[in-house]
Design an enzyme around this catalytic site. Structure first.
Site, mmCIF file in Angstrom:
data_model
loop_
_atom_site.group_PDB
_atom_site.id
_atom_site.type_symbol
_atom_site.label_atom_id
_atom_site.label_comp_id
_atom_site.label_asym_id
_atom_site.label_seq_id
_atom_site.Cartn_x
_atom_site.Cartn_y
_atom_site.Cartn_z
ATOM 1 N N LYS A 78 0.716 -1.049 0.028
ATOM 2 C CA LYS A 78 0.151 -0.028 0.134
ATOM 3 C C LYS A 78 0.970 1.296 0.197
ATOM 4 O O LYS A 78 2.165 1.147 0.626
ATOM 5 C CB LYS A 78 -0.651 -0.047 1.337
ATOM 6 C CG LYS A 78 -1.950 0.975 1.229
ATOM 7 C CD LYS A 78 -2.865 0.942 2.624
ATOM 8 C CE LYS A 78 -3.852 1.832 2.666
ATOM 9 N NZ LYS A 78 -4.832 1.528 3.756
ATOM 10 N N SER A 153 -9.559 1.790 3.137
ATOM 11 C CA SER A 153 -8.927 2.531 2.226
ATOM 12 C C SER A 153 -7.678 1.613 1.271
ATOM 13 O O SER A 153 -7.019 2.277 0.291
ATOM 14 C CB SER A 153 -7.941 3.479 3.026
ATOM 15 O OG SER A 153 -6.944 2.905 3.958
ATOM 16 N N SER A 177 -9.639 -0.650 7.065
ATOM 17 C CA SER A 177 -9.226 -0.726 5.685
ATOM 18 C C SER A 177 -8.383 -1.679 5.150
ATOM 19 O O SER A 177 -8.180 -1.741 4.047
ATOM 20 C CB SER A 177 -8.067 0.435 5.707
ATOM 21 O OG SER A 177 -8.875 1.913 5.914
#
Lengths: 472, 484
Positions: A78, A153, A177
């Site tokens: 990420k 996210s 997330s």
């Protein structure tokens, strides 16, 4: 032949027998990236040459028997994780082009075990969002199609695994997330106990909530990744020193478990198919001999307010360093300091981030501090006490990961409260700092994946993963 | 100002003294803390607040704060946490300062100050740990600001006094004592010019006997004791004059200009900051165990007031001597080391206060740069005590020679320069006879009653003996010869 593997153990045994190799695997994922990424926008940067080079090295190591635990695993990370000499920009224009000077501890640990990092993945800016629609790189798309969000996210991280652009991902979970996008994409997403994994190199959103966790196709590989990334770290003095168990080989002595499900969660306006799938799962568990009981959690209505007050408060402080002075975006037209601050930050941060910074600044301001911040701290403690109390009676607390399956892009952007409500079941684990995992639990009538969440007591990851493996 | 008006008012002063702790590395990072390095050479990603970095507490800084707390009689907090103080300024890399707002490491305690009116204890409200900010530099003729982050993250203790200092003199004495103390404790070099020790001053005035404090004004970042005193004196007069002419005192932060000796207001909004303190989530709570406190206590260096007492009681020195000798830890140590080789404490005191200190002052040296070892100095004292050389020979001829050649003992120098006092009457008598033979006229004058000439004959004998003649013996022999 197809390189589309579901488990690392299969990959590793096939490499041993010469049926595949790291080089072939990397080529396979790169091919998928080139075919799909322009559409799905899961990766924001691909380290093609590095990954190819690394694959050759690791194939060689495997040959001579010196390879690490994760040899054969091609990972995406990420955009909130620092990777030395690589851009880490948190899905934000304010860090446009910012290169980290060090490796996040998790990055270092997977590299030490010979994982190959193939690229950097799209996410909501600083992890603030539930649909990956708040990224400076534009949204990522659920590979299932029909303009569905991948969740957030860690949206890009989930889509990348879902669409076979990498084998697994490392995401971050501040309020769901990792688990929520895993649920939306039909994958396994694990949020460990707070402090189980070092936060060194995790670009902070809300420090007392942030956790790094894997997104994988199987519980087994989530366990393996946790085993590698967890544990004490010189660089993070808040990380736990409790010994890391061999999660991937752990076998529980328990045959049946006591499971509590949140009554309020099942009864509170779930998408009917989600409710159905959850009830079916509960019935199955009972049929398998587990004890399944409904539990009350009247404080459930405070989960989201507590979460949003405390996370935005911390975020408003954590994001103060992005001021245009030392690195990142600066408005060079500004004539004096305050103007430079204002324009740089207004241009650099996206709308959702600005909103949360303002909210956080507000709840910490002298006139409102006690009404919001202090009160939320108290509620956090109460929620934790009650959750701990429940987990003395039950081995696990379960509920659907999300109230609905993946919605369409733009569907909730105009109604932030609806968007926030989607985090209702996931934020509890972050508010109280406990481990939770989302596993696939069938699909709805449109074929959209449904997630099932299991939460356990602090540092009970071994039991949690063993149970999840059994019931998935 | 009219003394009558001045006497109507009572002054209330509180100080916040910041001392940089001389740890090798920063409070939350491994970068060096050295002063004077080229700009931006001690700046790790942690110091610069790069994304993804986390602070890590330097235990040494905590230990130094405990040492200070124990020295001033504070209560050491067992459980504490750090807080974030949020504000934007370019020299503050993270946009917040890590400090201790709710749970300072030391509570209470105090420091004794000597005043013209007697002794008084100035009490601490608390002492807390925090990190320093970087430095903004403004270049002449340019509107740009330059930033040096070397200082960012240097550990600081902030000592906050109770508002009970009553005069500029008291404030100055207090800071002097604090500076002496932190140096003794070896936790801060006390160098105010370099900013290792800085002071914020809160001043207000009220009518004598009033129960309500006047509006306070803060004067920030004072880096000299003289300036502190001057700024307070100026501020007292300014505030009284303002009140006397019915003007309102504004609660504000003021700057002191050493050139004019005046204070002037800064932008008002500086005092309007809302720092939005909250507990630092990146650091675990700090727990100080009783064992830790005990181990710091057991390694506590001697304190200045303890030595002062000891020098008076044990070494029987006058208060004045004790004061001079304990002014710095290094001088006190040198003295104590010297008296471990000689029992003539007063002589040792005289030497250290006299010849040694003058030499250091003249050459702008510290005692640590001083070449003559305490043992050698004690040998010199012994030489005088044994009557081998006179005090004046020792200080004027041997001491300078010892400085030039550190390898030689005082005795070797005295011998090689023929400075050993002649108390052998035969040798002296020969010298005296020669002197008298060469000055027959003067001898006649002496015998006719001009007794004052004795000193002249003494001088001549001394000259002939190159100063080595024992004055007492010479005087007796000389008089005897002249009476014949």
């Amino acid at each position: 032949m197809s390189q589309n593997y579901t488990t690392l153990s299969q990959i590793q045994s096939d490499i041993q027998t010469g049926q595949t190799s790291c080089v072939e695997l990397v080529d396979f994922y790169l091919e998928n990236i080139s075919l799909q990424n322009s559409k799905l926008n899961a990766f924001v940067e691909v380290f093609a040459n590095e990954a190819k080079q690394k694959a050759i090295e690791i194939d060689q190591k495997i040959k001579v028997g010196t390879s690490g635990k994760l040899a054969g695993m091609v990972l995406g990370i990420k955009d909130l994780l620092c990777y030395r000499d690589h851009v880490s920009q948190a899905g934000s224009n304010i860090l446009k082009g910012f290169q980290s000077q060090f490796n996040a501890t998790v990055v270092q640990r997977v590299l030490d075990e010979d994982a190959i990092i193939i690229g950097r993945q799209n996410c909501d800016e600083f992890g603030m969002g539930s649909s990956n629609e708040n990224s400076s790189y534009g949204p990522a798309y659920n590979a299932i199609g029909e303009n569905r969000v991948p969740g957030g996210s860690s949206g890009g991280s989930a889509v990348a695994v879902q669409a076979n652009m990498c084998f697994a991902s490392l995401g971050t979970d501040t309020g769901g997330s990792v688990r929520q996008p895993a649920a939306f994409c039909g994958l396994v997403g694990l949020k460990p106990t707070y402090s189980r994994v070092s936060r060194w190199g995790l670009i902070a959103y809300a420090s007392s909530f942030d956790c790094i966790g894997p997104i994988t196709k199987t519980v087994q590989d989530a366990a393996l990744l946790l085993e590698v990334i967890a544990g004490k770290d010189e660089n993070d003095s808040t990380v736990s020193t409790i010994e890391v168990q061999d999660y991937s080989s752990f076998v529980s002595e328990k045959k049946t478990y006591k499971i509590g499900y949140l009554k309020e969660a099942i009864e509170s306006g779930l998408q009917p198919e989600v409710k159905e799938a959850t009830l079916k799962k509960l019935a199955d568990l009972q049929a398998q001999g587990h004890t399944v009981e409904a539990v009350d959690f009247p404080m459930i209505k405070y989960f989201l307010p507590t979460y949003y007050i405390l996370t935005t408060a911390e975020a408003s402080s954590n994001l103060s360093r992005f001021d245009g002075v030392k690195y990142g975006h600066r408005n060079n037209e500004a004539k004096e300091l305050i103007e430079m601050y204002k324009t740089s930050r207004s241009e650099g941060f996206g709308k959702e981030t600005r909103k949360r910074i303002m909210l956080g600044t507000f709840v910490l301001s002298a006139s409102y501090y006690d009404a919001y911040y202090t009160k939320a701290q108290k509620v956090r403690r109460l929620v934790k006490e009650y959750t701990d109390f429940l987990l003395e009676k039950y081995d696990f607390i379960v509920c659907p990961t999300t109230p609905t399956t993946a919605y369409k892009l733009g569907e909730k952007t105009t109604d932030p409260l609806q968007m926030y409500l989607g985090d209702l079941f996931t934020v509890q684990a972050n508010v109280v700092g406990l481990p939770a995992i989302s596993i696939p639990n069938g699909t709805d009538s449109e074929g959209l994946p449904i997630g099932f969440q299991i939460m356990a007591g602090a540092f009970q990851e071994a039991e949690l993963l063993a149970f999840a493996k059994e019931i998935v | 100002m009219n003394q009558e008006i001045r006497d109507k008012y009572e002054v209330v002063i509180g100080l916040e003294v910041h001392a940089q702790l001389q740890t090798e590395s920063k409070i939350f990072a491994a970068d060096a803390t050295a002063f004077g390095a080229a700009p931006n050479t001690h700046i790790s990603p942690i110091t610069l607040g790069h994304p993804g970095t986390l602070p890590k507490l330097n235990k040494k800084a905590v230990e130094y704060a405990i040492r200070l707390g124990l020295a001033v009689g504070s209560e050491i907090s067992k459980y504490q946490h750090f807080d974030r103080k949020n504000y934007f300024y370019p020299d503050l890399p993270k946009g917040y300062q890590i400090t201790q707002d709710k749970t300072p490491i030391c509570i209470g305690g105090g420091v004794k100050v000597k005043l013209s009116t007697g002794e008084k204890t100035v009490r601490f409200h608390h002492i807390h740990l925090e990190e320093d900010a970087g430095k903004s530099l403004h270049q002449e003729g340019s509107s740009d600001s330059l930033l040096d982050y070397n200082r960012a993250g240097t550990p600081l203790v902030e000592m906050v006094t109770e508002p009970e200092i009553k005069s500029a003199e008291e404030a100055a004495q207090f800071v002097t004592e604090v500076r002496k103390l932190v140096r003794y404790l070896q936790i801060c070099d006390g160098n105010m010019e370099e900013g290792s020790l800085r002071c914020d001053v809160n001043v207000s005035v009220m009518l004598v006997g009033s129960k309500v404090f006047g509006t306070k004004v803060e004067i920030k970042n004072m880096n000299s004791i003289r300036f502190i005193q001057k700024a307070i004196e100026y501020e007292i007069v300014r505030q009284i004059e303002a009140i006397e002419s019915d003007e309102k005192i504004i609660q504000e932060t003021r700057n002191f200009d050493p050139a004019t000796g005046r204070t002037s207001g800064m932008r008002e909004k500086e005092s309007m900051n809302d720092y939005r303190y909250f507990a630092e989530p990146d650091l675990p709570p700090l727990h100080i165990s009783e064992e830790w406190i005990q181990s710091v206590k057991s390694q506590m260096p001697a304190l200045p007031w303890e030595l002062f007492e000891k020098f008076i009681q044990h070494y029987k020195l006058p208060e004045y001597d004790a004061g001079v000798l304990t002014d710095t830890r290094e001088i006190a140590e040198y003295f104590e080391s010297t008296v471990s080789f000689t029992n003539n404490y007063k002589a040792a005191s005289n030497w250290v206060m006299g010849s040694v200190k003058s030499f250091l002052n003249e050459n702008s040296l510290e005692i640590s740069d001083f070449g003559i070892s305490p043992a050698r100095l004690a040998q010199l004292i012994q030489l005088v005590d044994d009557g081998k050389v006179s005090n004046s020979v020792a200080s004027q001829q041997i001491f300078p020679e010892m400085l030039l050649d550190l390898t030689k003992t005082p005795l070797q120098i005295a011998e090689s320069k023929n400075l050993i006092q002649q108390s052998n009457t035969d040798t002296l008598q020969t010298l005296i006879d020669e002197v008298l033979a060469n000055n027959e006229a003067k001898v006649k004058e002496y015998k006719n009653g001009k007794k004052g000439l004795l000193a002249m004959f003494m001088g001549e004998v001394m000259k002939k003996s190159k100063g080595s003649a024992d004055p007492k013996v010479t005087s007796v022999l000389l008089q005897k010869s002249l009476e014949n």
